[in-house]
Write an enzyme that holds these catalytic residues in place. Structure first.
Site, PDB file in Angstrom:
ATOM      1  N   ASN A   9     -72.604  43.419 -48.724  1.00 35.81           N
ATOM      2  CA  ASN A   9     -72.598  42.630 -47.491  1.00 35.81           C
ATOM      3  C   ASN A   9     -73.991  42.737 -46.900  1.00 35.81           C
ATOM      4  O   ASN A   9     -74.331  43.747 -46.288  1.00 35.81           O
ATOM      5  CB  ASN A   9     -71.540  43.198 -46.524  1.00 35.81           C
ATOM      6  CG  ASN A   9     -71.570  42.500 -45.178  1.00 35.81           C
ATOM      7  OD1 ASN A   9     -72.136  41.417 -45.042  1.00 35.81           O
ATOM      8  ND2 ASN A   9     -70.965  43.128 -44.176  1.00 35.81           N
ATOM      9  N   LYS A  11     -75.161  41.248 -44.468  1.00 35.28           N
ATOM     10  CA  LYS A  11     -75.162  40.996 -43.015  1.00 35.28           C
ATOM     11  C   LYS A  11     -76.290  40.014 -42.678  1.00 35.28           C
ATOM     12  O   LYS A  11     -76.584  39.134 -43.478  1.00 35.28           O
ATOM     13  CB  LYS A  11     -75.296  42.301 -42.226  1.00 35.28           C
ATOM     14  CG  LYS A  11     -74.334  43.383 -42.702  1.00 35.28           C
ATOM     15  CD  LYS A  11     -74.223  44.513 -41.735  1.00 35.28           C
ATOM     16  CE  LYS A  11     -73.416  45.638 -42.366  1.00 35.28           C
ATOM     17  NZ  LYS A  11     -72.972  46.626 -41.412  1.00 35.28           N
ATOM     18  N   HIS A  97     -64.674  41.317 -40.560  1.00 35.25           N
ATOM     19  CA  HIS A  97     -65.555  42.489 -40.481  1.00 35.25           C
ATOM     20  C   HIS A  97     -65.542  43.000 -39.042  1.00 35.25           C
ATOM     21  O   HIS A  97     -65.462  42.222 -38.098  1.00 35.25           O
ATOM     22  CB  HIS A  97     -66.967  42.102 -40.909  1.00 35.25           C
ATOM     23  CG  HIS A  97     -67.852  43.285 -41.147  1.00 35.25           C
ATOM     24  ND1 HIS A  97     -68.407  44.002 -40.116  1.00 35.25           N
ATOM     25  CD2 HIS A  97     -68.241  43.898 -42.296  1.00 35.25           C
ATOM     26  CE1 HIS A  97     -69.110  45.004 -40.629  1.00 35.25           C
ATOM     27  NE2 HIS A  97     -69.032  44.955 -41.943  1.00 35.25           N
ATOM     28  N   GLU A  99     -67.795  43.977 -37.184  1.00 37.94           N
ATOM     29  CA  GLU A  99     -68.851  43.412 -36.325  1.00 37.94           C
ATOM     30  C   GLU A  99     -68.418  42.058 -35.780  1.00 37.94           C
ATOM     31  O   GLU A  99     -68.722  41.708 -34.636  1.00 37.94           O
ATOM     32  CB  GLU A  99     -70.161  43.311 -37.133  1.00 37.94           C
ATOM     33  CG  GLU A  99     -70.749  44.690 -37.397  1.00 37.94           C
ATOM     34  CD  GLU A  99     -71.564  44.816 -38.671  1.00 37.94           C
ATOM     35  OE1 GLU A  99     -71.939  43.791 -39.264  1.00 37.94           O
ATOM     36  OE2 GLU A  99     -71.805  45.976 -39.085  1.00 37.94           O
ATOM     37  N   GLU A 169     -62.518  49.647 -43.736  1.00 40.61           N
ATOM     38  CA  GLU A 169     -63.822  50.093 -43.248  1.00 40.61           C
ATOM     39  C   GLU A 169     -63.662  50.775 -41.894  1.00 40.61           C
ATOM     40  O   GLU A 169     -63.600  50.088 -40.858  1.00 40.61           O
ATOM     41  CB  GLU A 169     -64.762  48.897 -43.087  1.00 40.61           C
ATOM     42  CG  GLU A 169     -65.004  48.120 -44.352  1.00 40.61           C
ATOM     43  CD  GLU A 169     -66.320  47.363 -44.284  1.00 40.61           C
ATOM     44  OE1 GLU A 169     -67.171  47.623 -45.122  1.00 40.61           O
ATOM     45  OE2 GLU A 169     -66.489  46.541 -43.369  1.00 40.61           O
ATOM     46  N   GLY A 175     -72.604  51.712 -41.154  1.00 40.78           N
ATOM     47  CA  GLY A 175     -74.005  51.719 -40.747  1.00 40.78           C
ATOM     48  C   GLY A 175     -74.427  52.982 -40.025  1.00 40.78           C
ATOM     49  O   GLY A 175     -75.512  53.037 -39.441  1.00 40.78           O
ATOM     50  N   SER A 215     -70.963  53.278 -45.151  1.00 39.90           N
ATOM     51  CA  SER A 215     -72.034  54.166 -45.630  1.00 39.90           C
ATOM     52  C   SER A 215     -71.842  54.609 -47.074  1.00 39.90           C
ATOM     53  O   SER A 215     -72.124  55.764 -47.427  1.00 39.90           O
ATOM     54  CB  SER A 215     -72.182  55.376 -44.696  1.00 39.90           C
ATOM     55  OG  SER A 215     -72.522  54.950 -43.392  1.00 39.90           O
TER      56      SER A 215
HETATM   57  C1  PEP Z   1     -70.456  46.911 -44.121  1.00 43.06           C
HETATM   58  O1  PEP Z   1     -71.314  46.194 -43.672  1.00 43.06           O
HETATM   59  O2  PEP Z   1     -69.368  46.427 -44.408  1.00 43.06           O
HETATM   60  C2  PEP Z   1     -70.761  48.326 -44.328  1.00 43.06           C
HETATM   61  C3  PEP Z   1     -69.825  49.108 -44.804  1.00 43.06           C
HETATM   62  O3  PEP Z   1     -72.024  48.763 -44.003  1.00 43.06           O
HETATM   63  P1  PEP Z   1     -72.708  50.147 -44.448  1.00 43.06           P
HETATM   64  O4  PEP Z   1     -72.483  50.288 -45.924  1.00 43.06           O
HETATM   65  O5  PEP Z   1     -74.154  49.972 -44.109  1.00 43.06           O
HETATM   66  O6  PEP Z   1     -72.045  51.233 -43.688  1.00 43.06           O
END
Ligand code: PEP
Length: 252
Positions: A9, A11, A97, A99, A169, A175, A215
């Site tokens: 992803n 983003k 997501h 976000e 998630e 992040g 992460s």
């Molecule tokens: C994500 O954007 O779905 C995500 C898990 O980000 P990160 O791997 O940076 O934590």
């Protein structure tokens, strides 16, 4: 056997040239090095999709958008429809997501509509779910995430549900550099699989790919992916580096 998946992803990162360079690197590495049957997916911003599609077409790498509008078409300036995505074509679309839930106030109810429009257009939803730290600390995380599935997905027929990919998630791990432990991931993935089995039966539950996101890095992917109910990862930050991303896919 459920499909193992590693989805990136990006983003809101990468200009067009950077996206093309990253894609070329990933495609070459995947073609040369990946032999474990993992489906690699690139989740790109809308402006990259047609260029990236030219590079992924005919390779082992599939393409995903990061969002879709819930309506078929019309006066929704700035939005992108499922039929537009299908025409690229992309195969997957990330929805829900955290976000988007937080900054764009996407509700479970809205996401149910997005799921429907995607399935109608034969696009595979990667449905994100996950709890905040406060919910986890209160001990309500399993109930909360199960409810996200129930409110956005449980109106689907068995045939339609079987097309969905789920990405768990935990918001506190996205992040932040803080990864859920393998035990925490496994606990939730197993709980989700059992919850799916209650509604759709054990066979459908056993065939549903449930990805972990938060992460994921080359250093922790192997331990997470070794969990029996973790079928891969949704990867943010580490998907911006071709070597790291492909190494994650090779961790199975
Ligand atoms: C994500 O954007 O779905 C995500 C898990 O980000 P990160 O791997 O940076 O934590």
């Amino acid at each position: 056997m459920r499909q193992k998946i590693v989805a990136g992803n990006w983003k809101m990162n990468n200009n067009l040239n950077e996206g093309i360079k990253l894609t070329s690197e990933v495609v070459n590495m995947v073609q040369d090095e990946l032999t474990n049957g993992v489906q690699v997916i690139l989740g790109c911003p809308f402006i990259h999709l047609t260029s990236v599609q030219k590079l992924t077409n005919g390779t082992k790498v599939a393409l995903s958008a990061q969002n879709v509008h819930q309506e078929e078409k019309g006066a929704y300036t700035g939005e992108v429809s499922a039929t537009m995505l299908k025409s690229v074509p992309v195969q997957y679309v990330i929805i829900g997501h955290s976000e988007r839930r937080e900054y764009f106030e996407e509700s479970n109810e809205l996401l149910a509509k997005k799921v429907d429009i995607l399935l109608k257009n034969e696009l595979i939803p990667i449905f994100c779910c996950g709890e905040s730290l406060a919910i986890r600390e209160a001990g309500n995380h399993v109930e909360y995430v199960c409810n996200q599935l129930k409110e956005s997905l449980y109106h689907l027929s068995t045939a339609d549900f079987s097309k969905i990919v789920i990405a768990y998630e935990p918001i506190w791990a996205i992040g932040t550099g803080v990864t859920a432990s393998a035990a925490q991931a496994q606990e939730m993935h197993l709980a989700l699989r059992n919850f799916i089995a209650e509604k759709y039966g054990q066979e459908i539950a056993d065939n549903t790919s449930i990805l972990y996101g938060g992460s994921v890095k080359p250093a922790n992917a192997q331990e997470l992916f070794a969990c029996p109910d973790v079928d891969g990862g949704l990867v943010g930050g580490a998907s911006l580096k071709s070597r790291d991303f492909v190494d994650i896919a090779k961790s199975f």
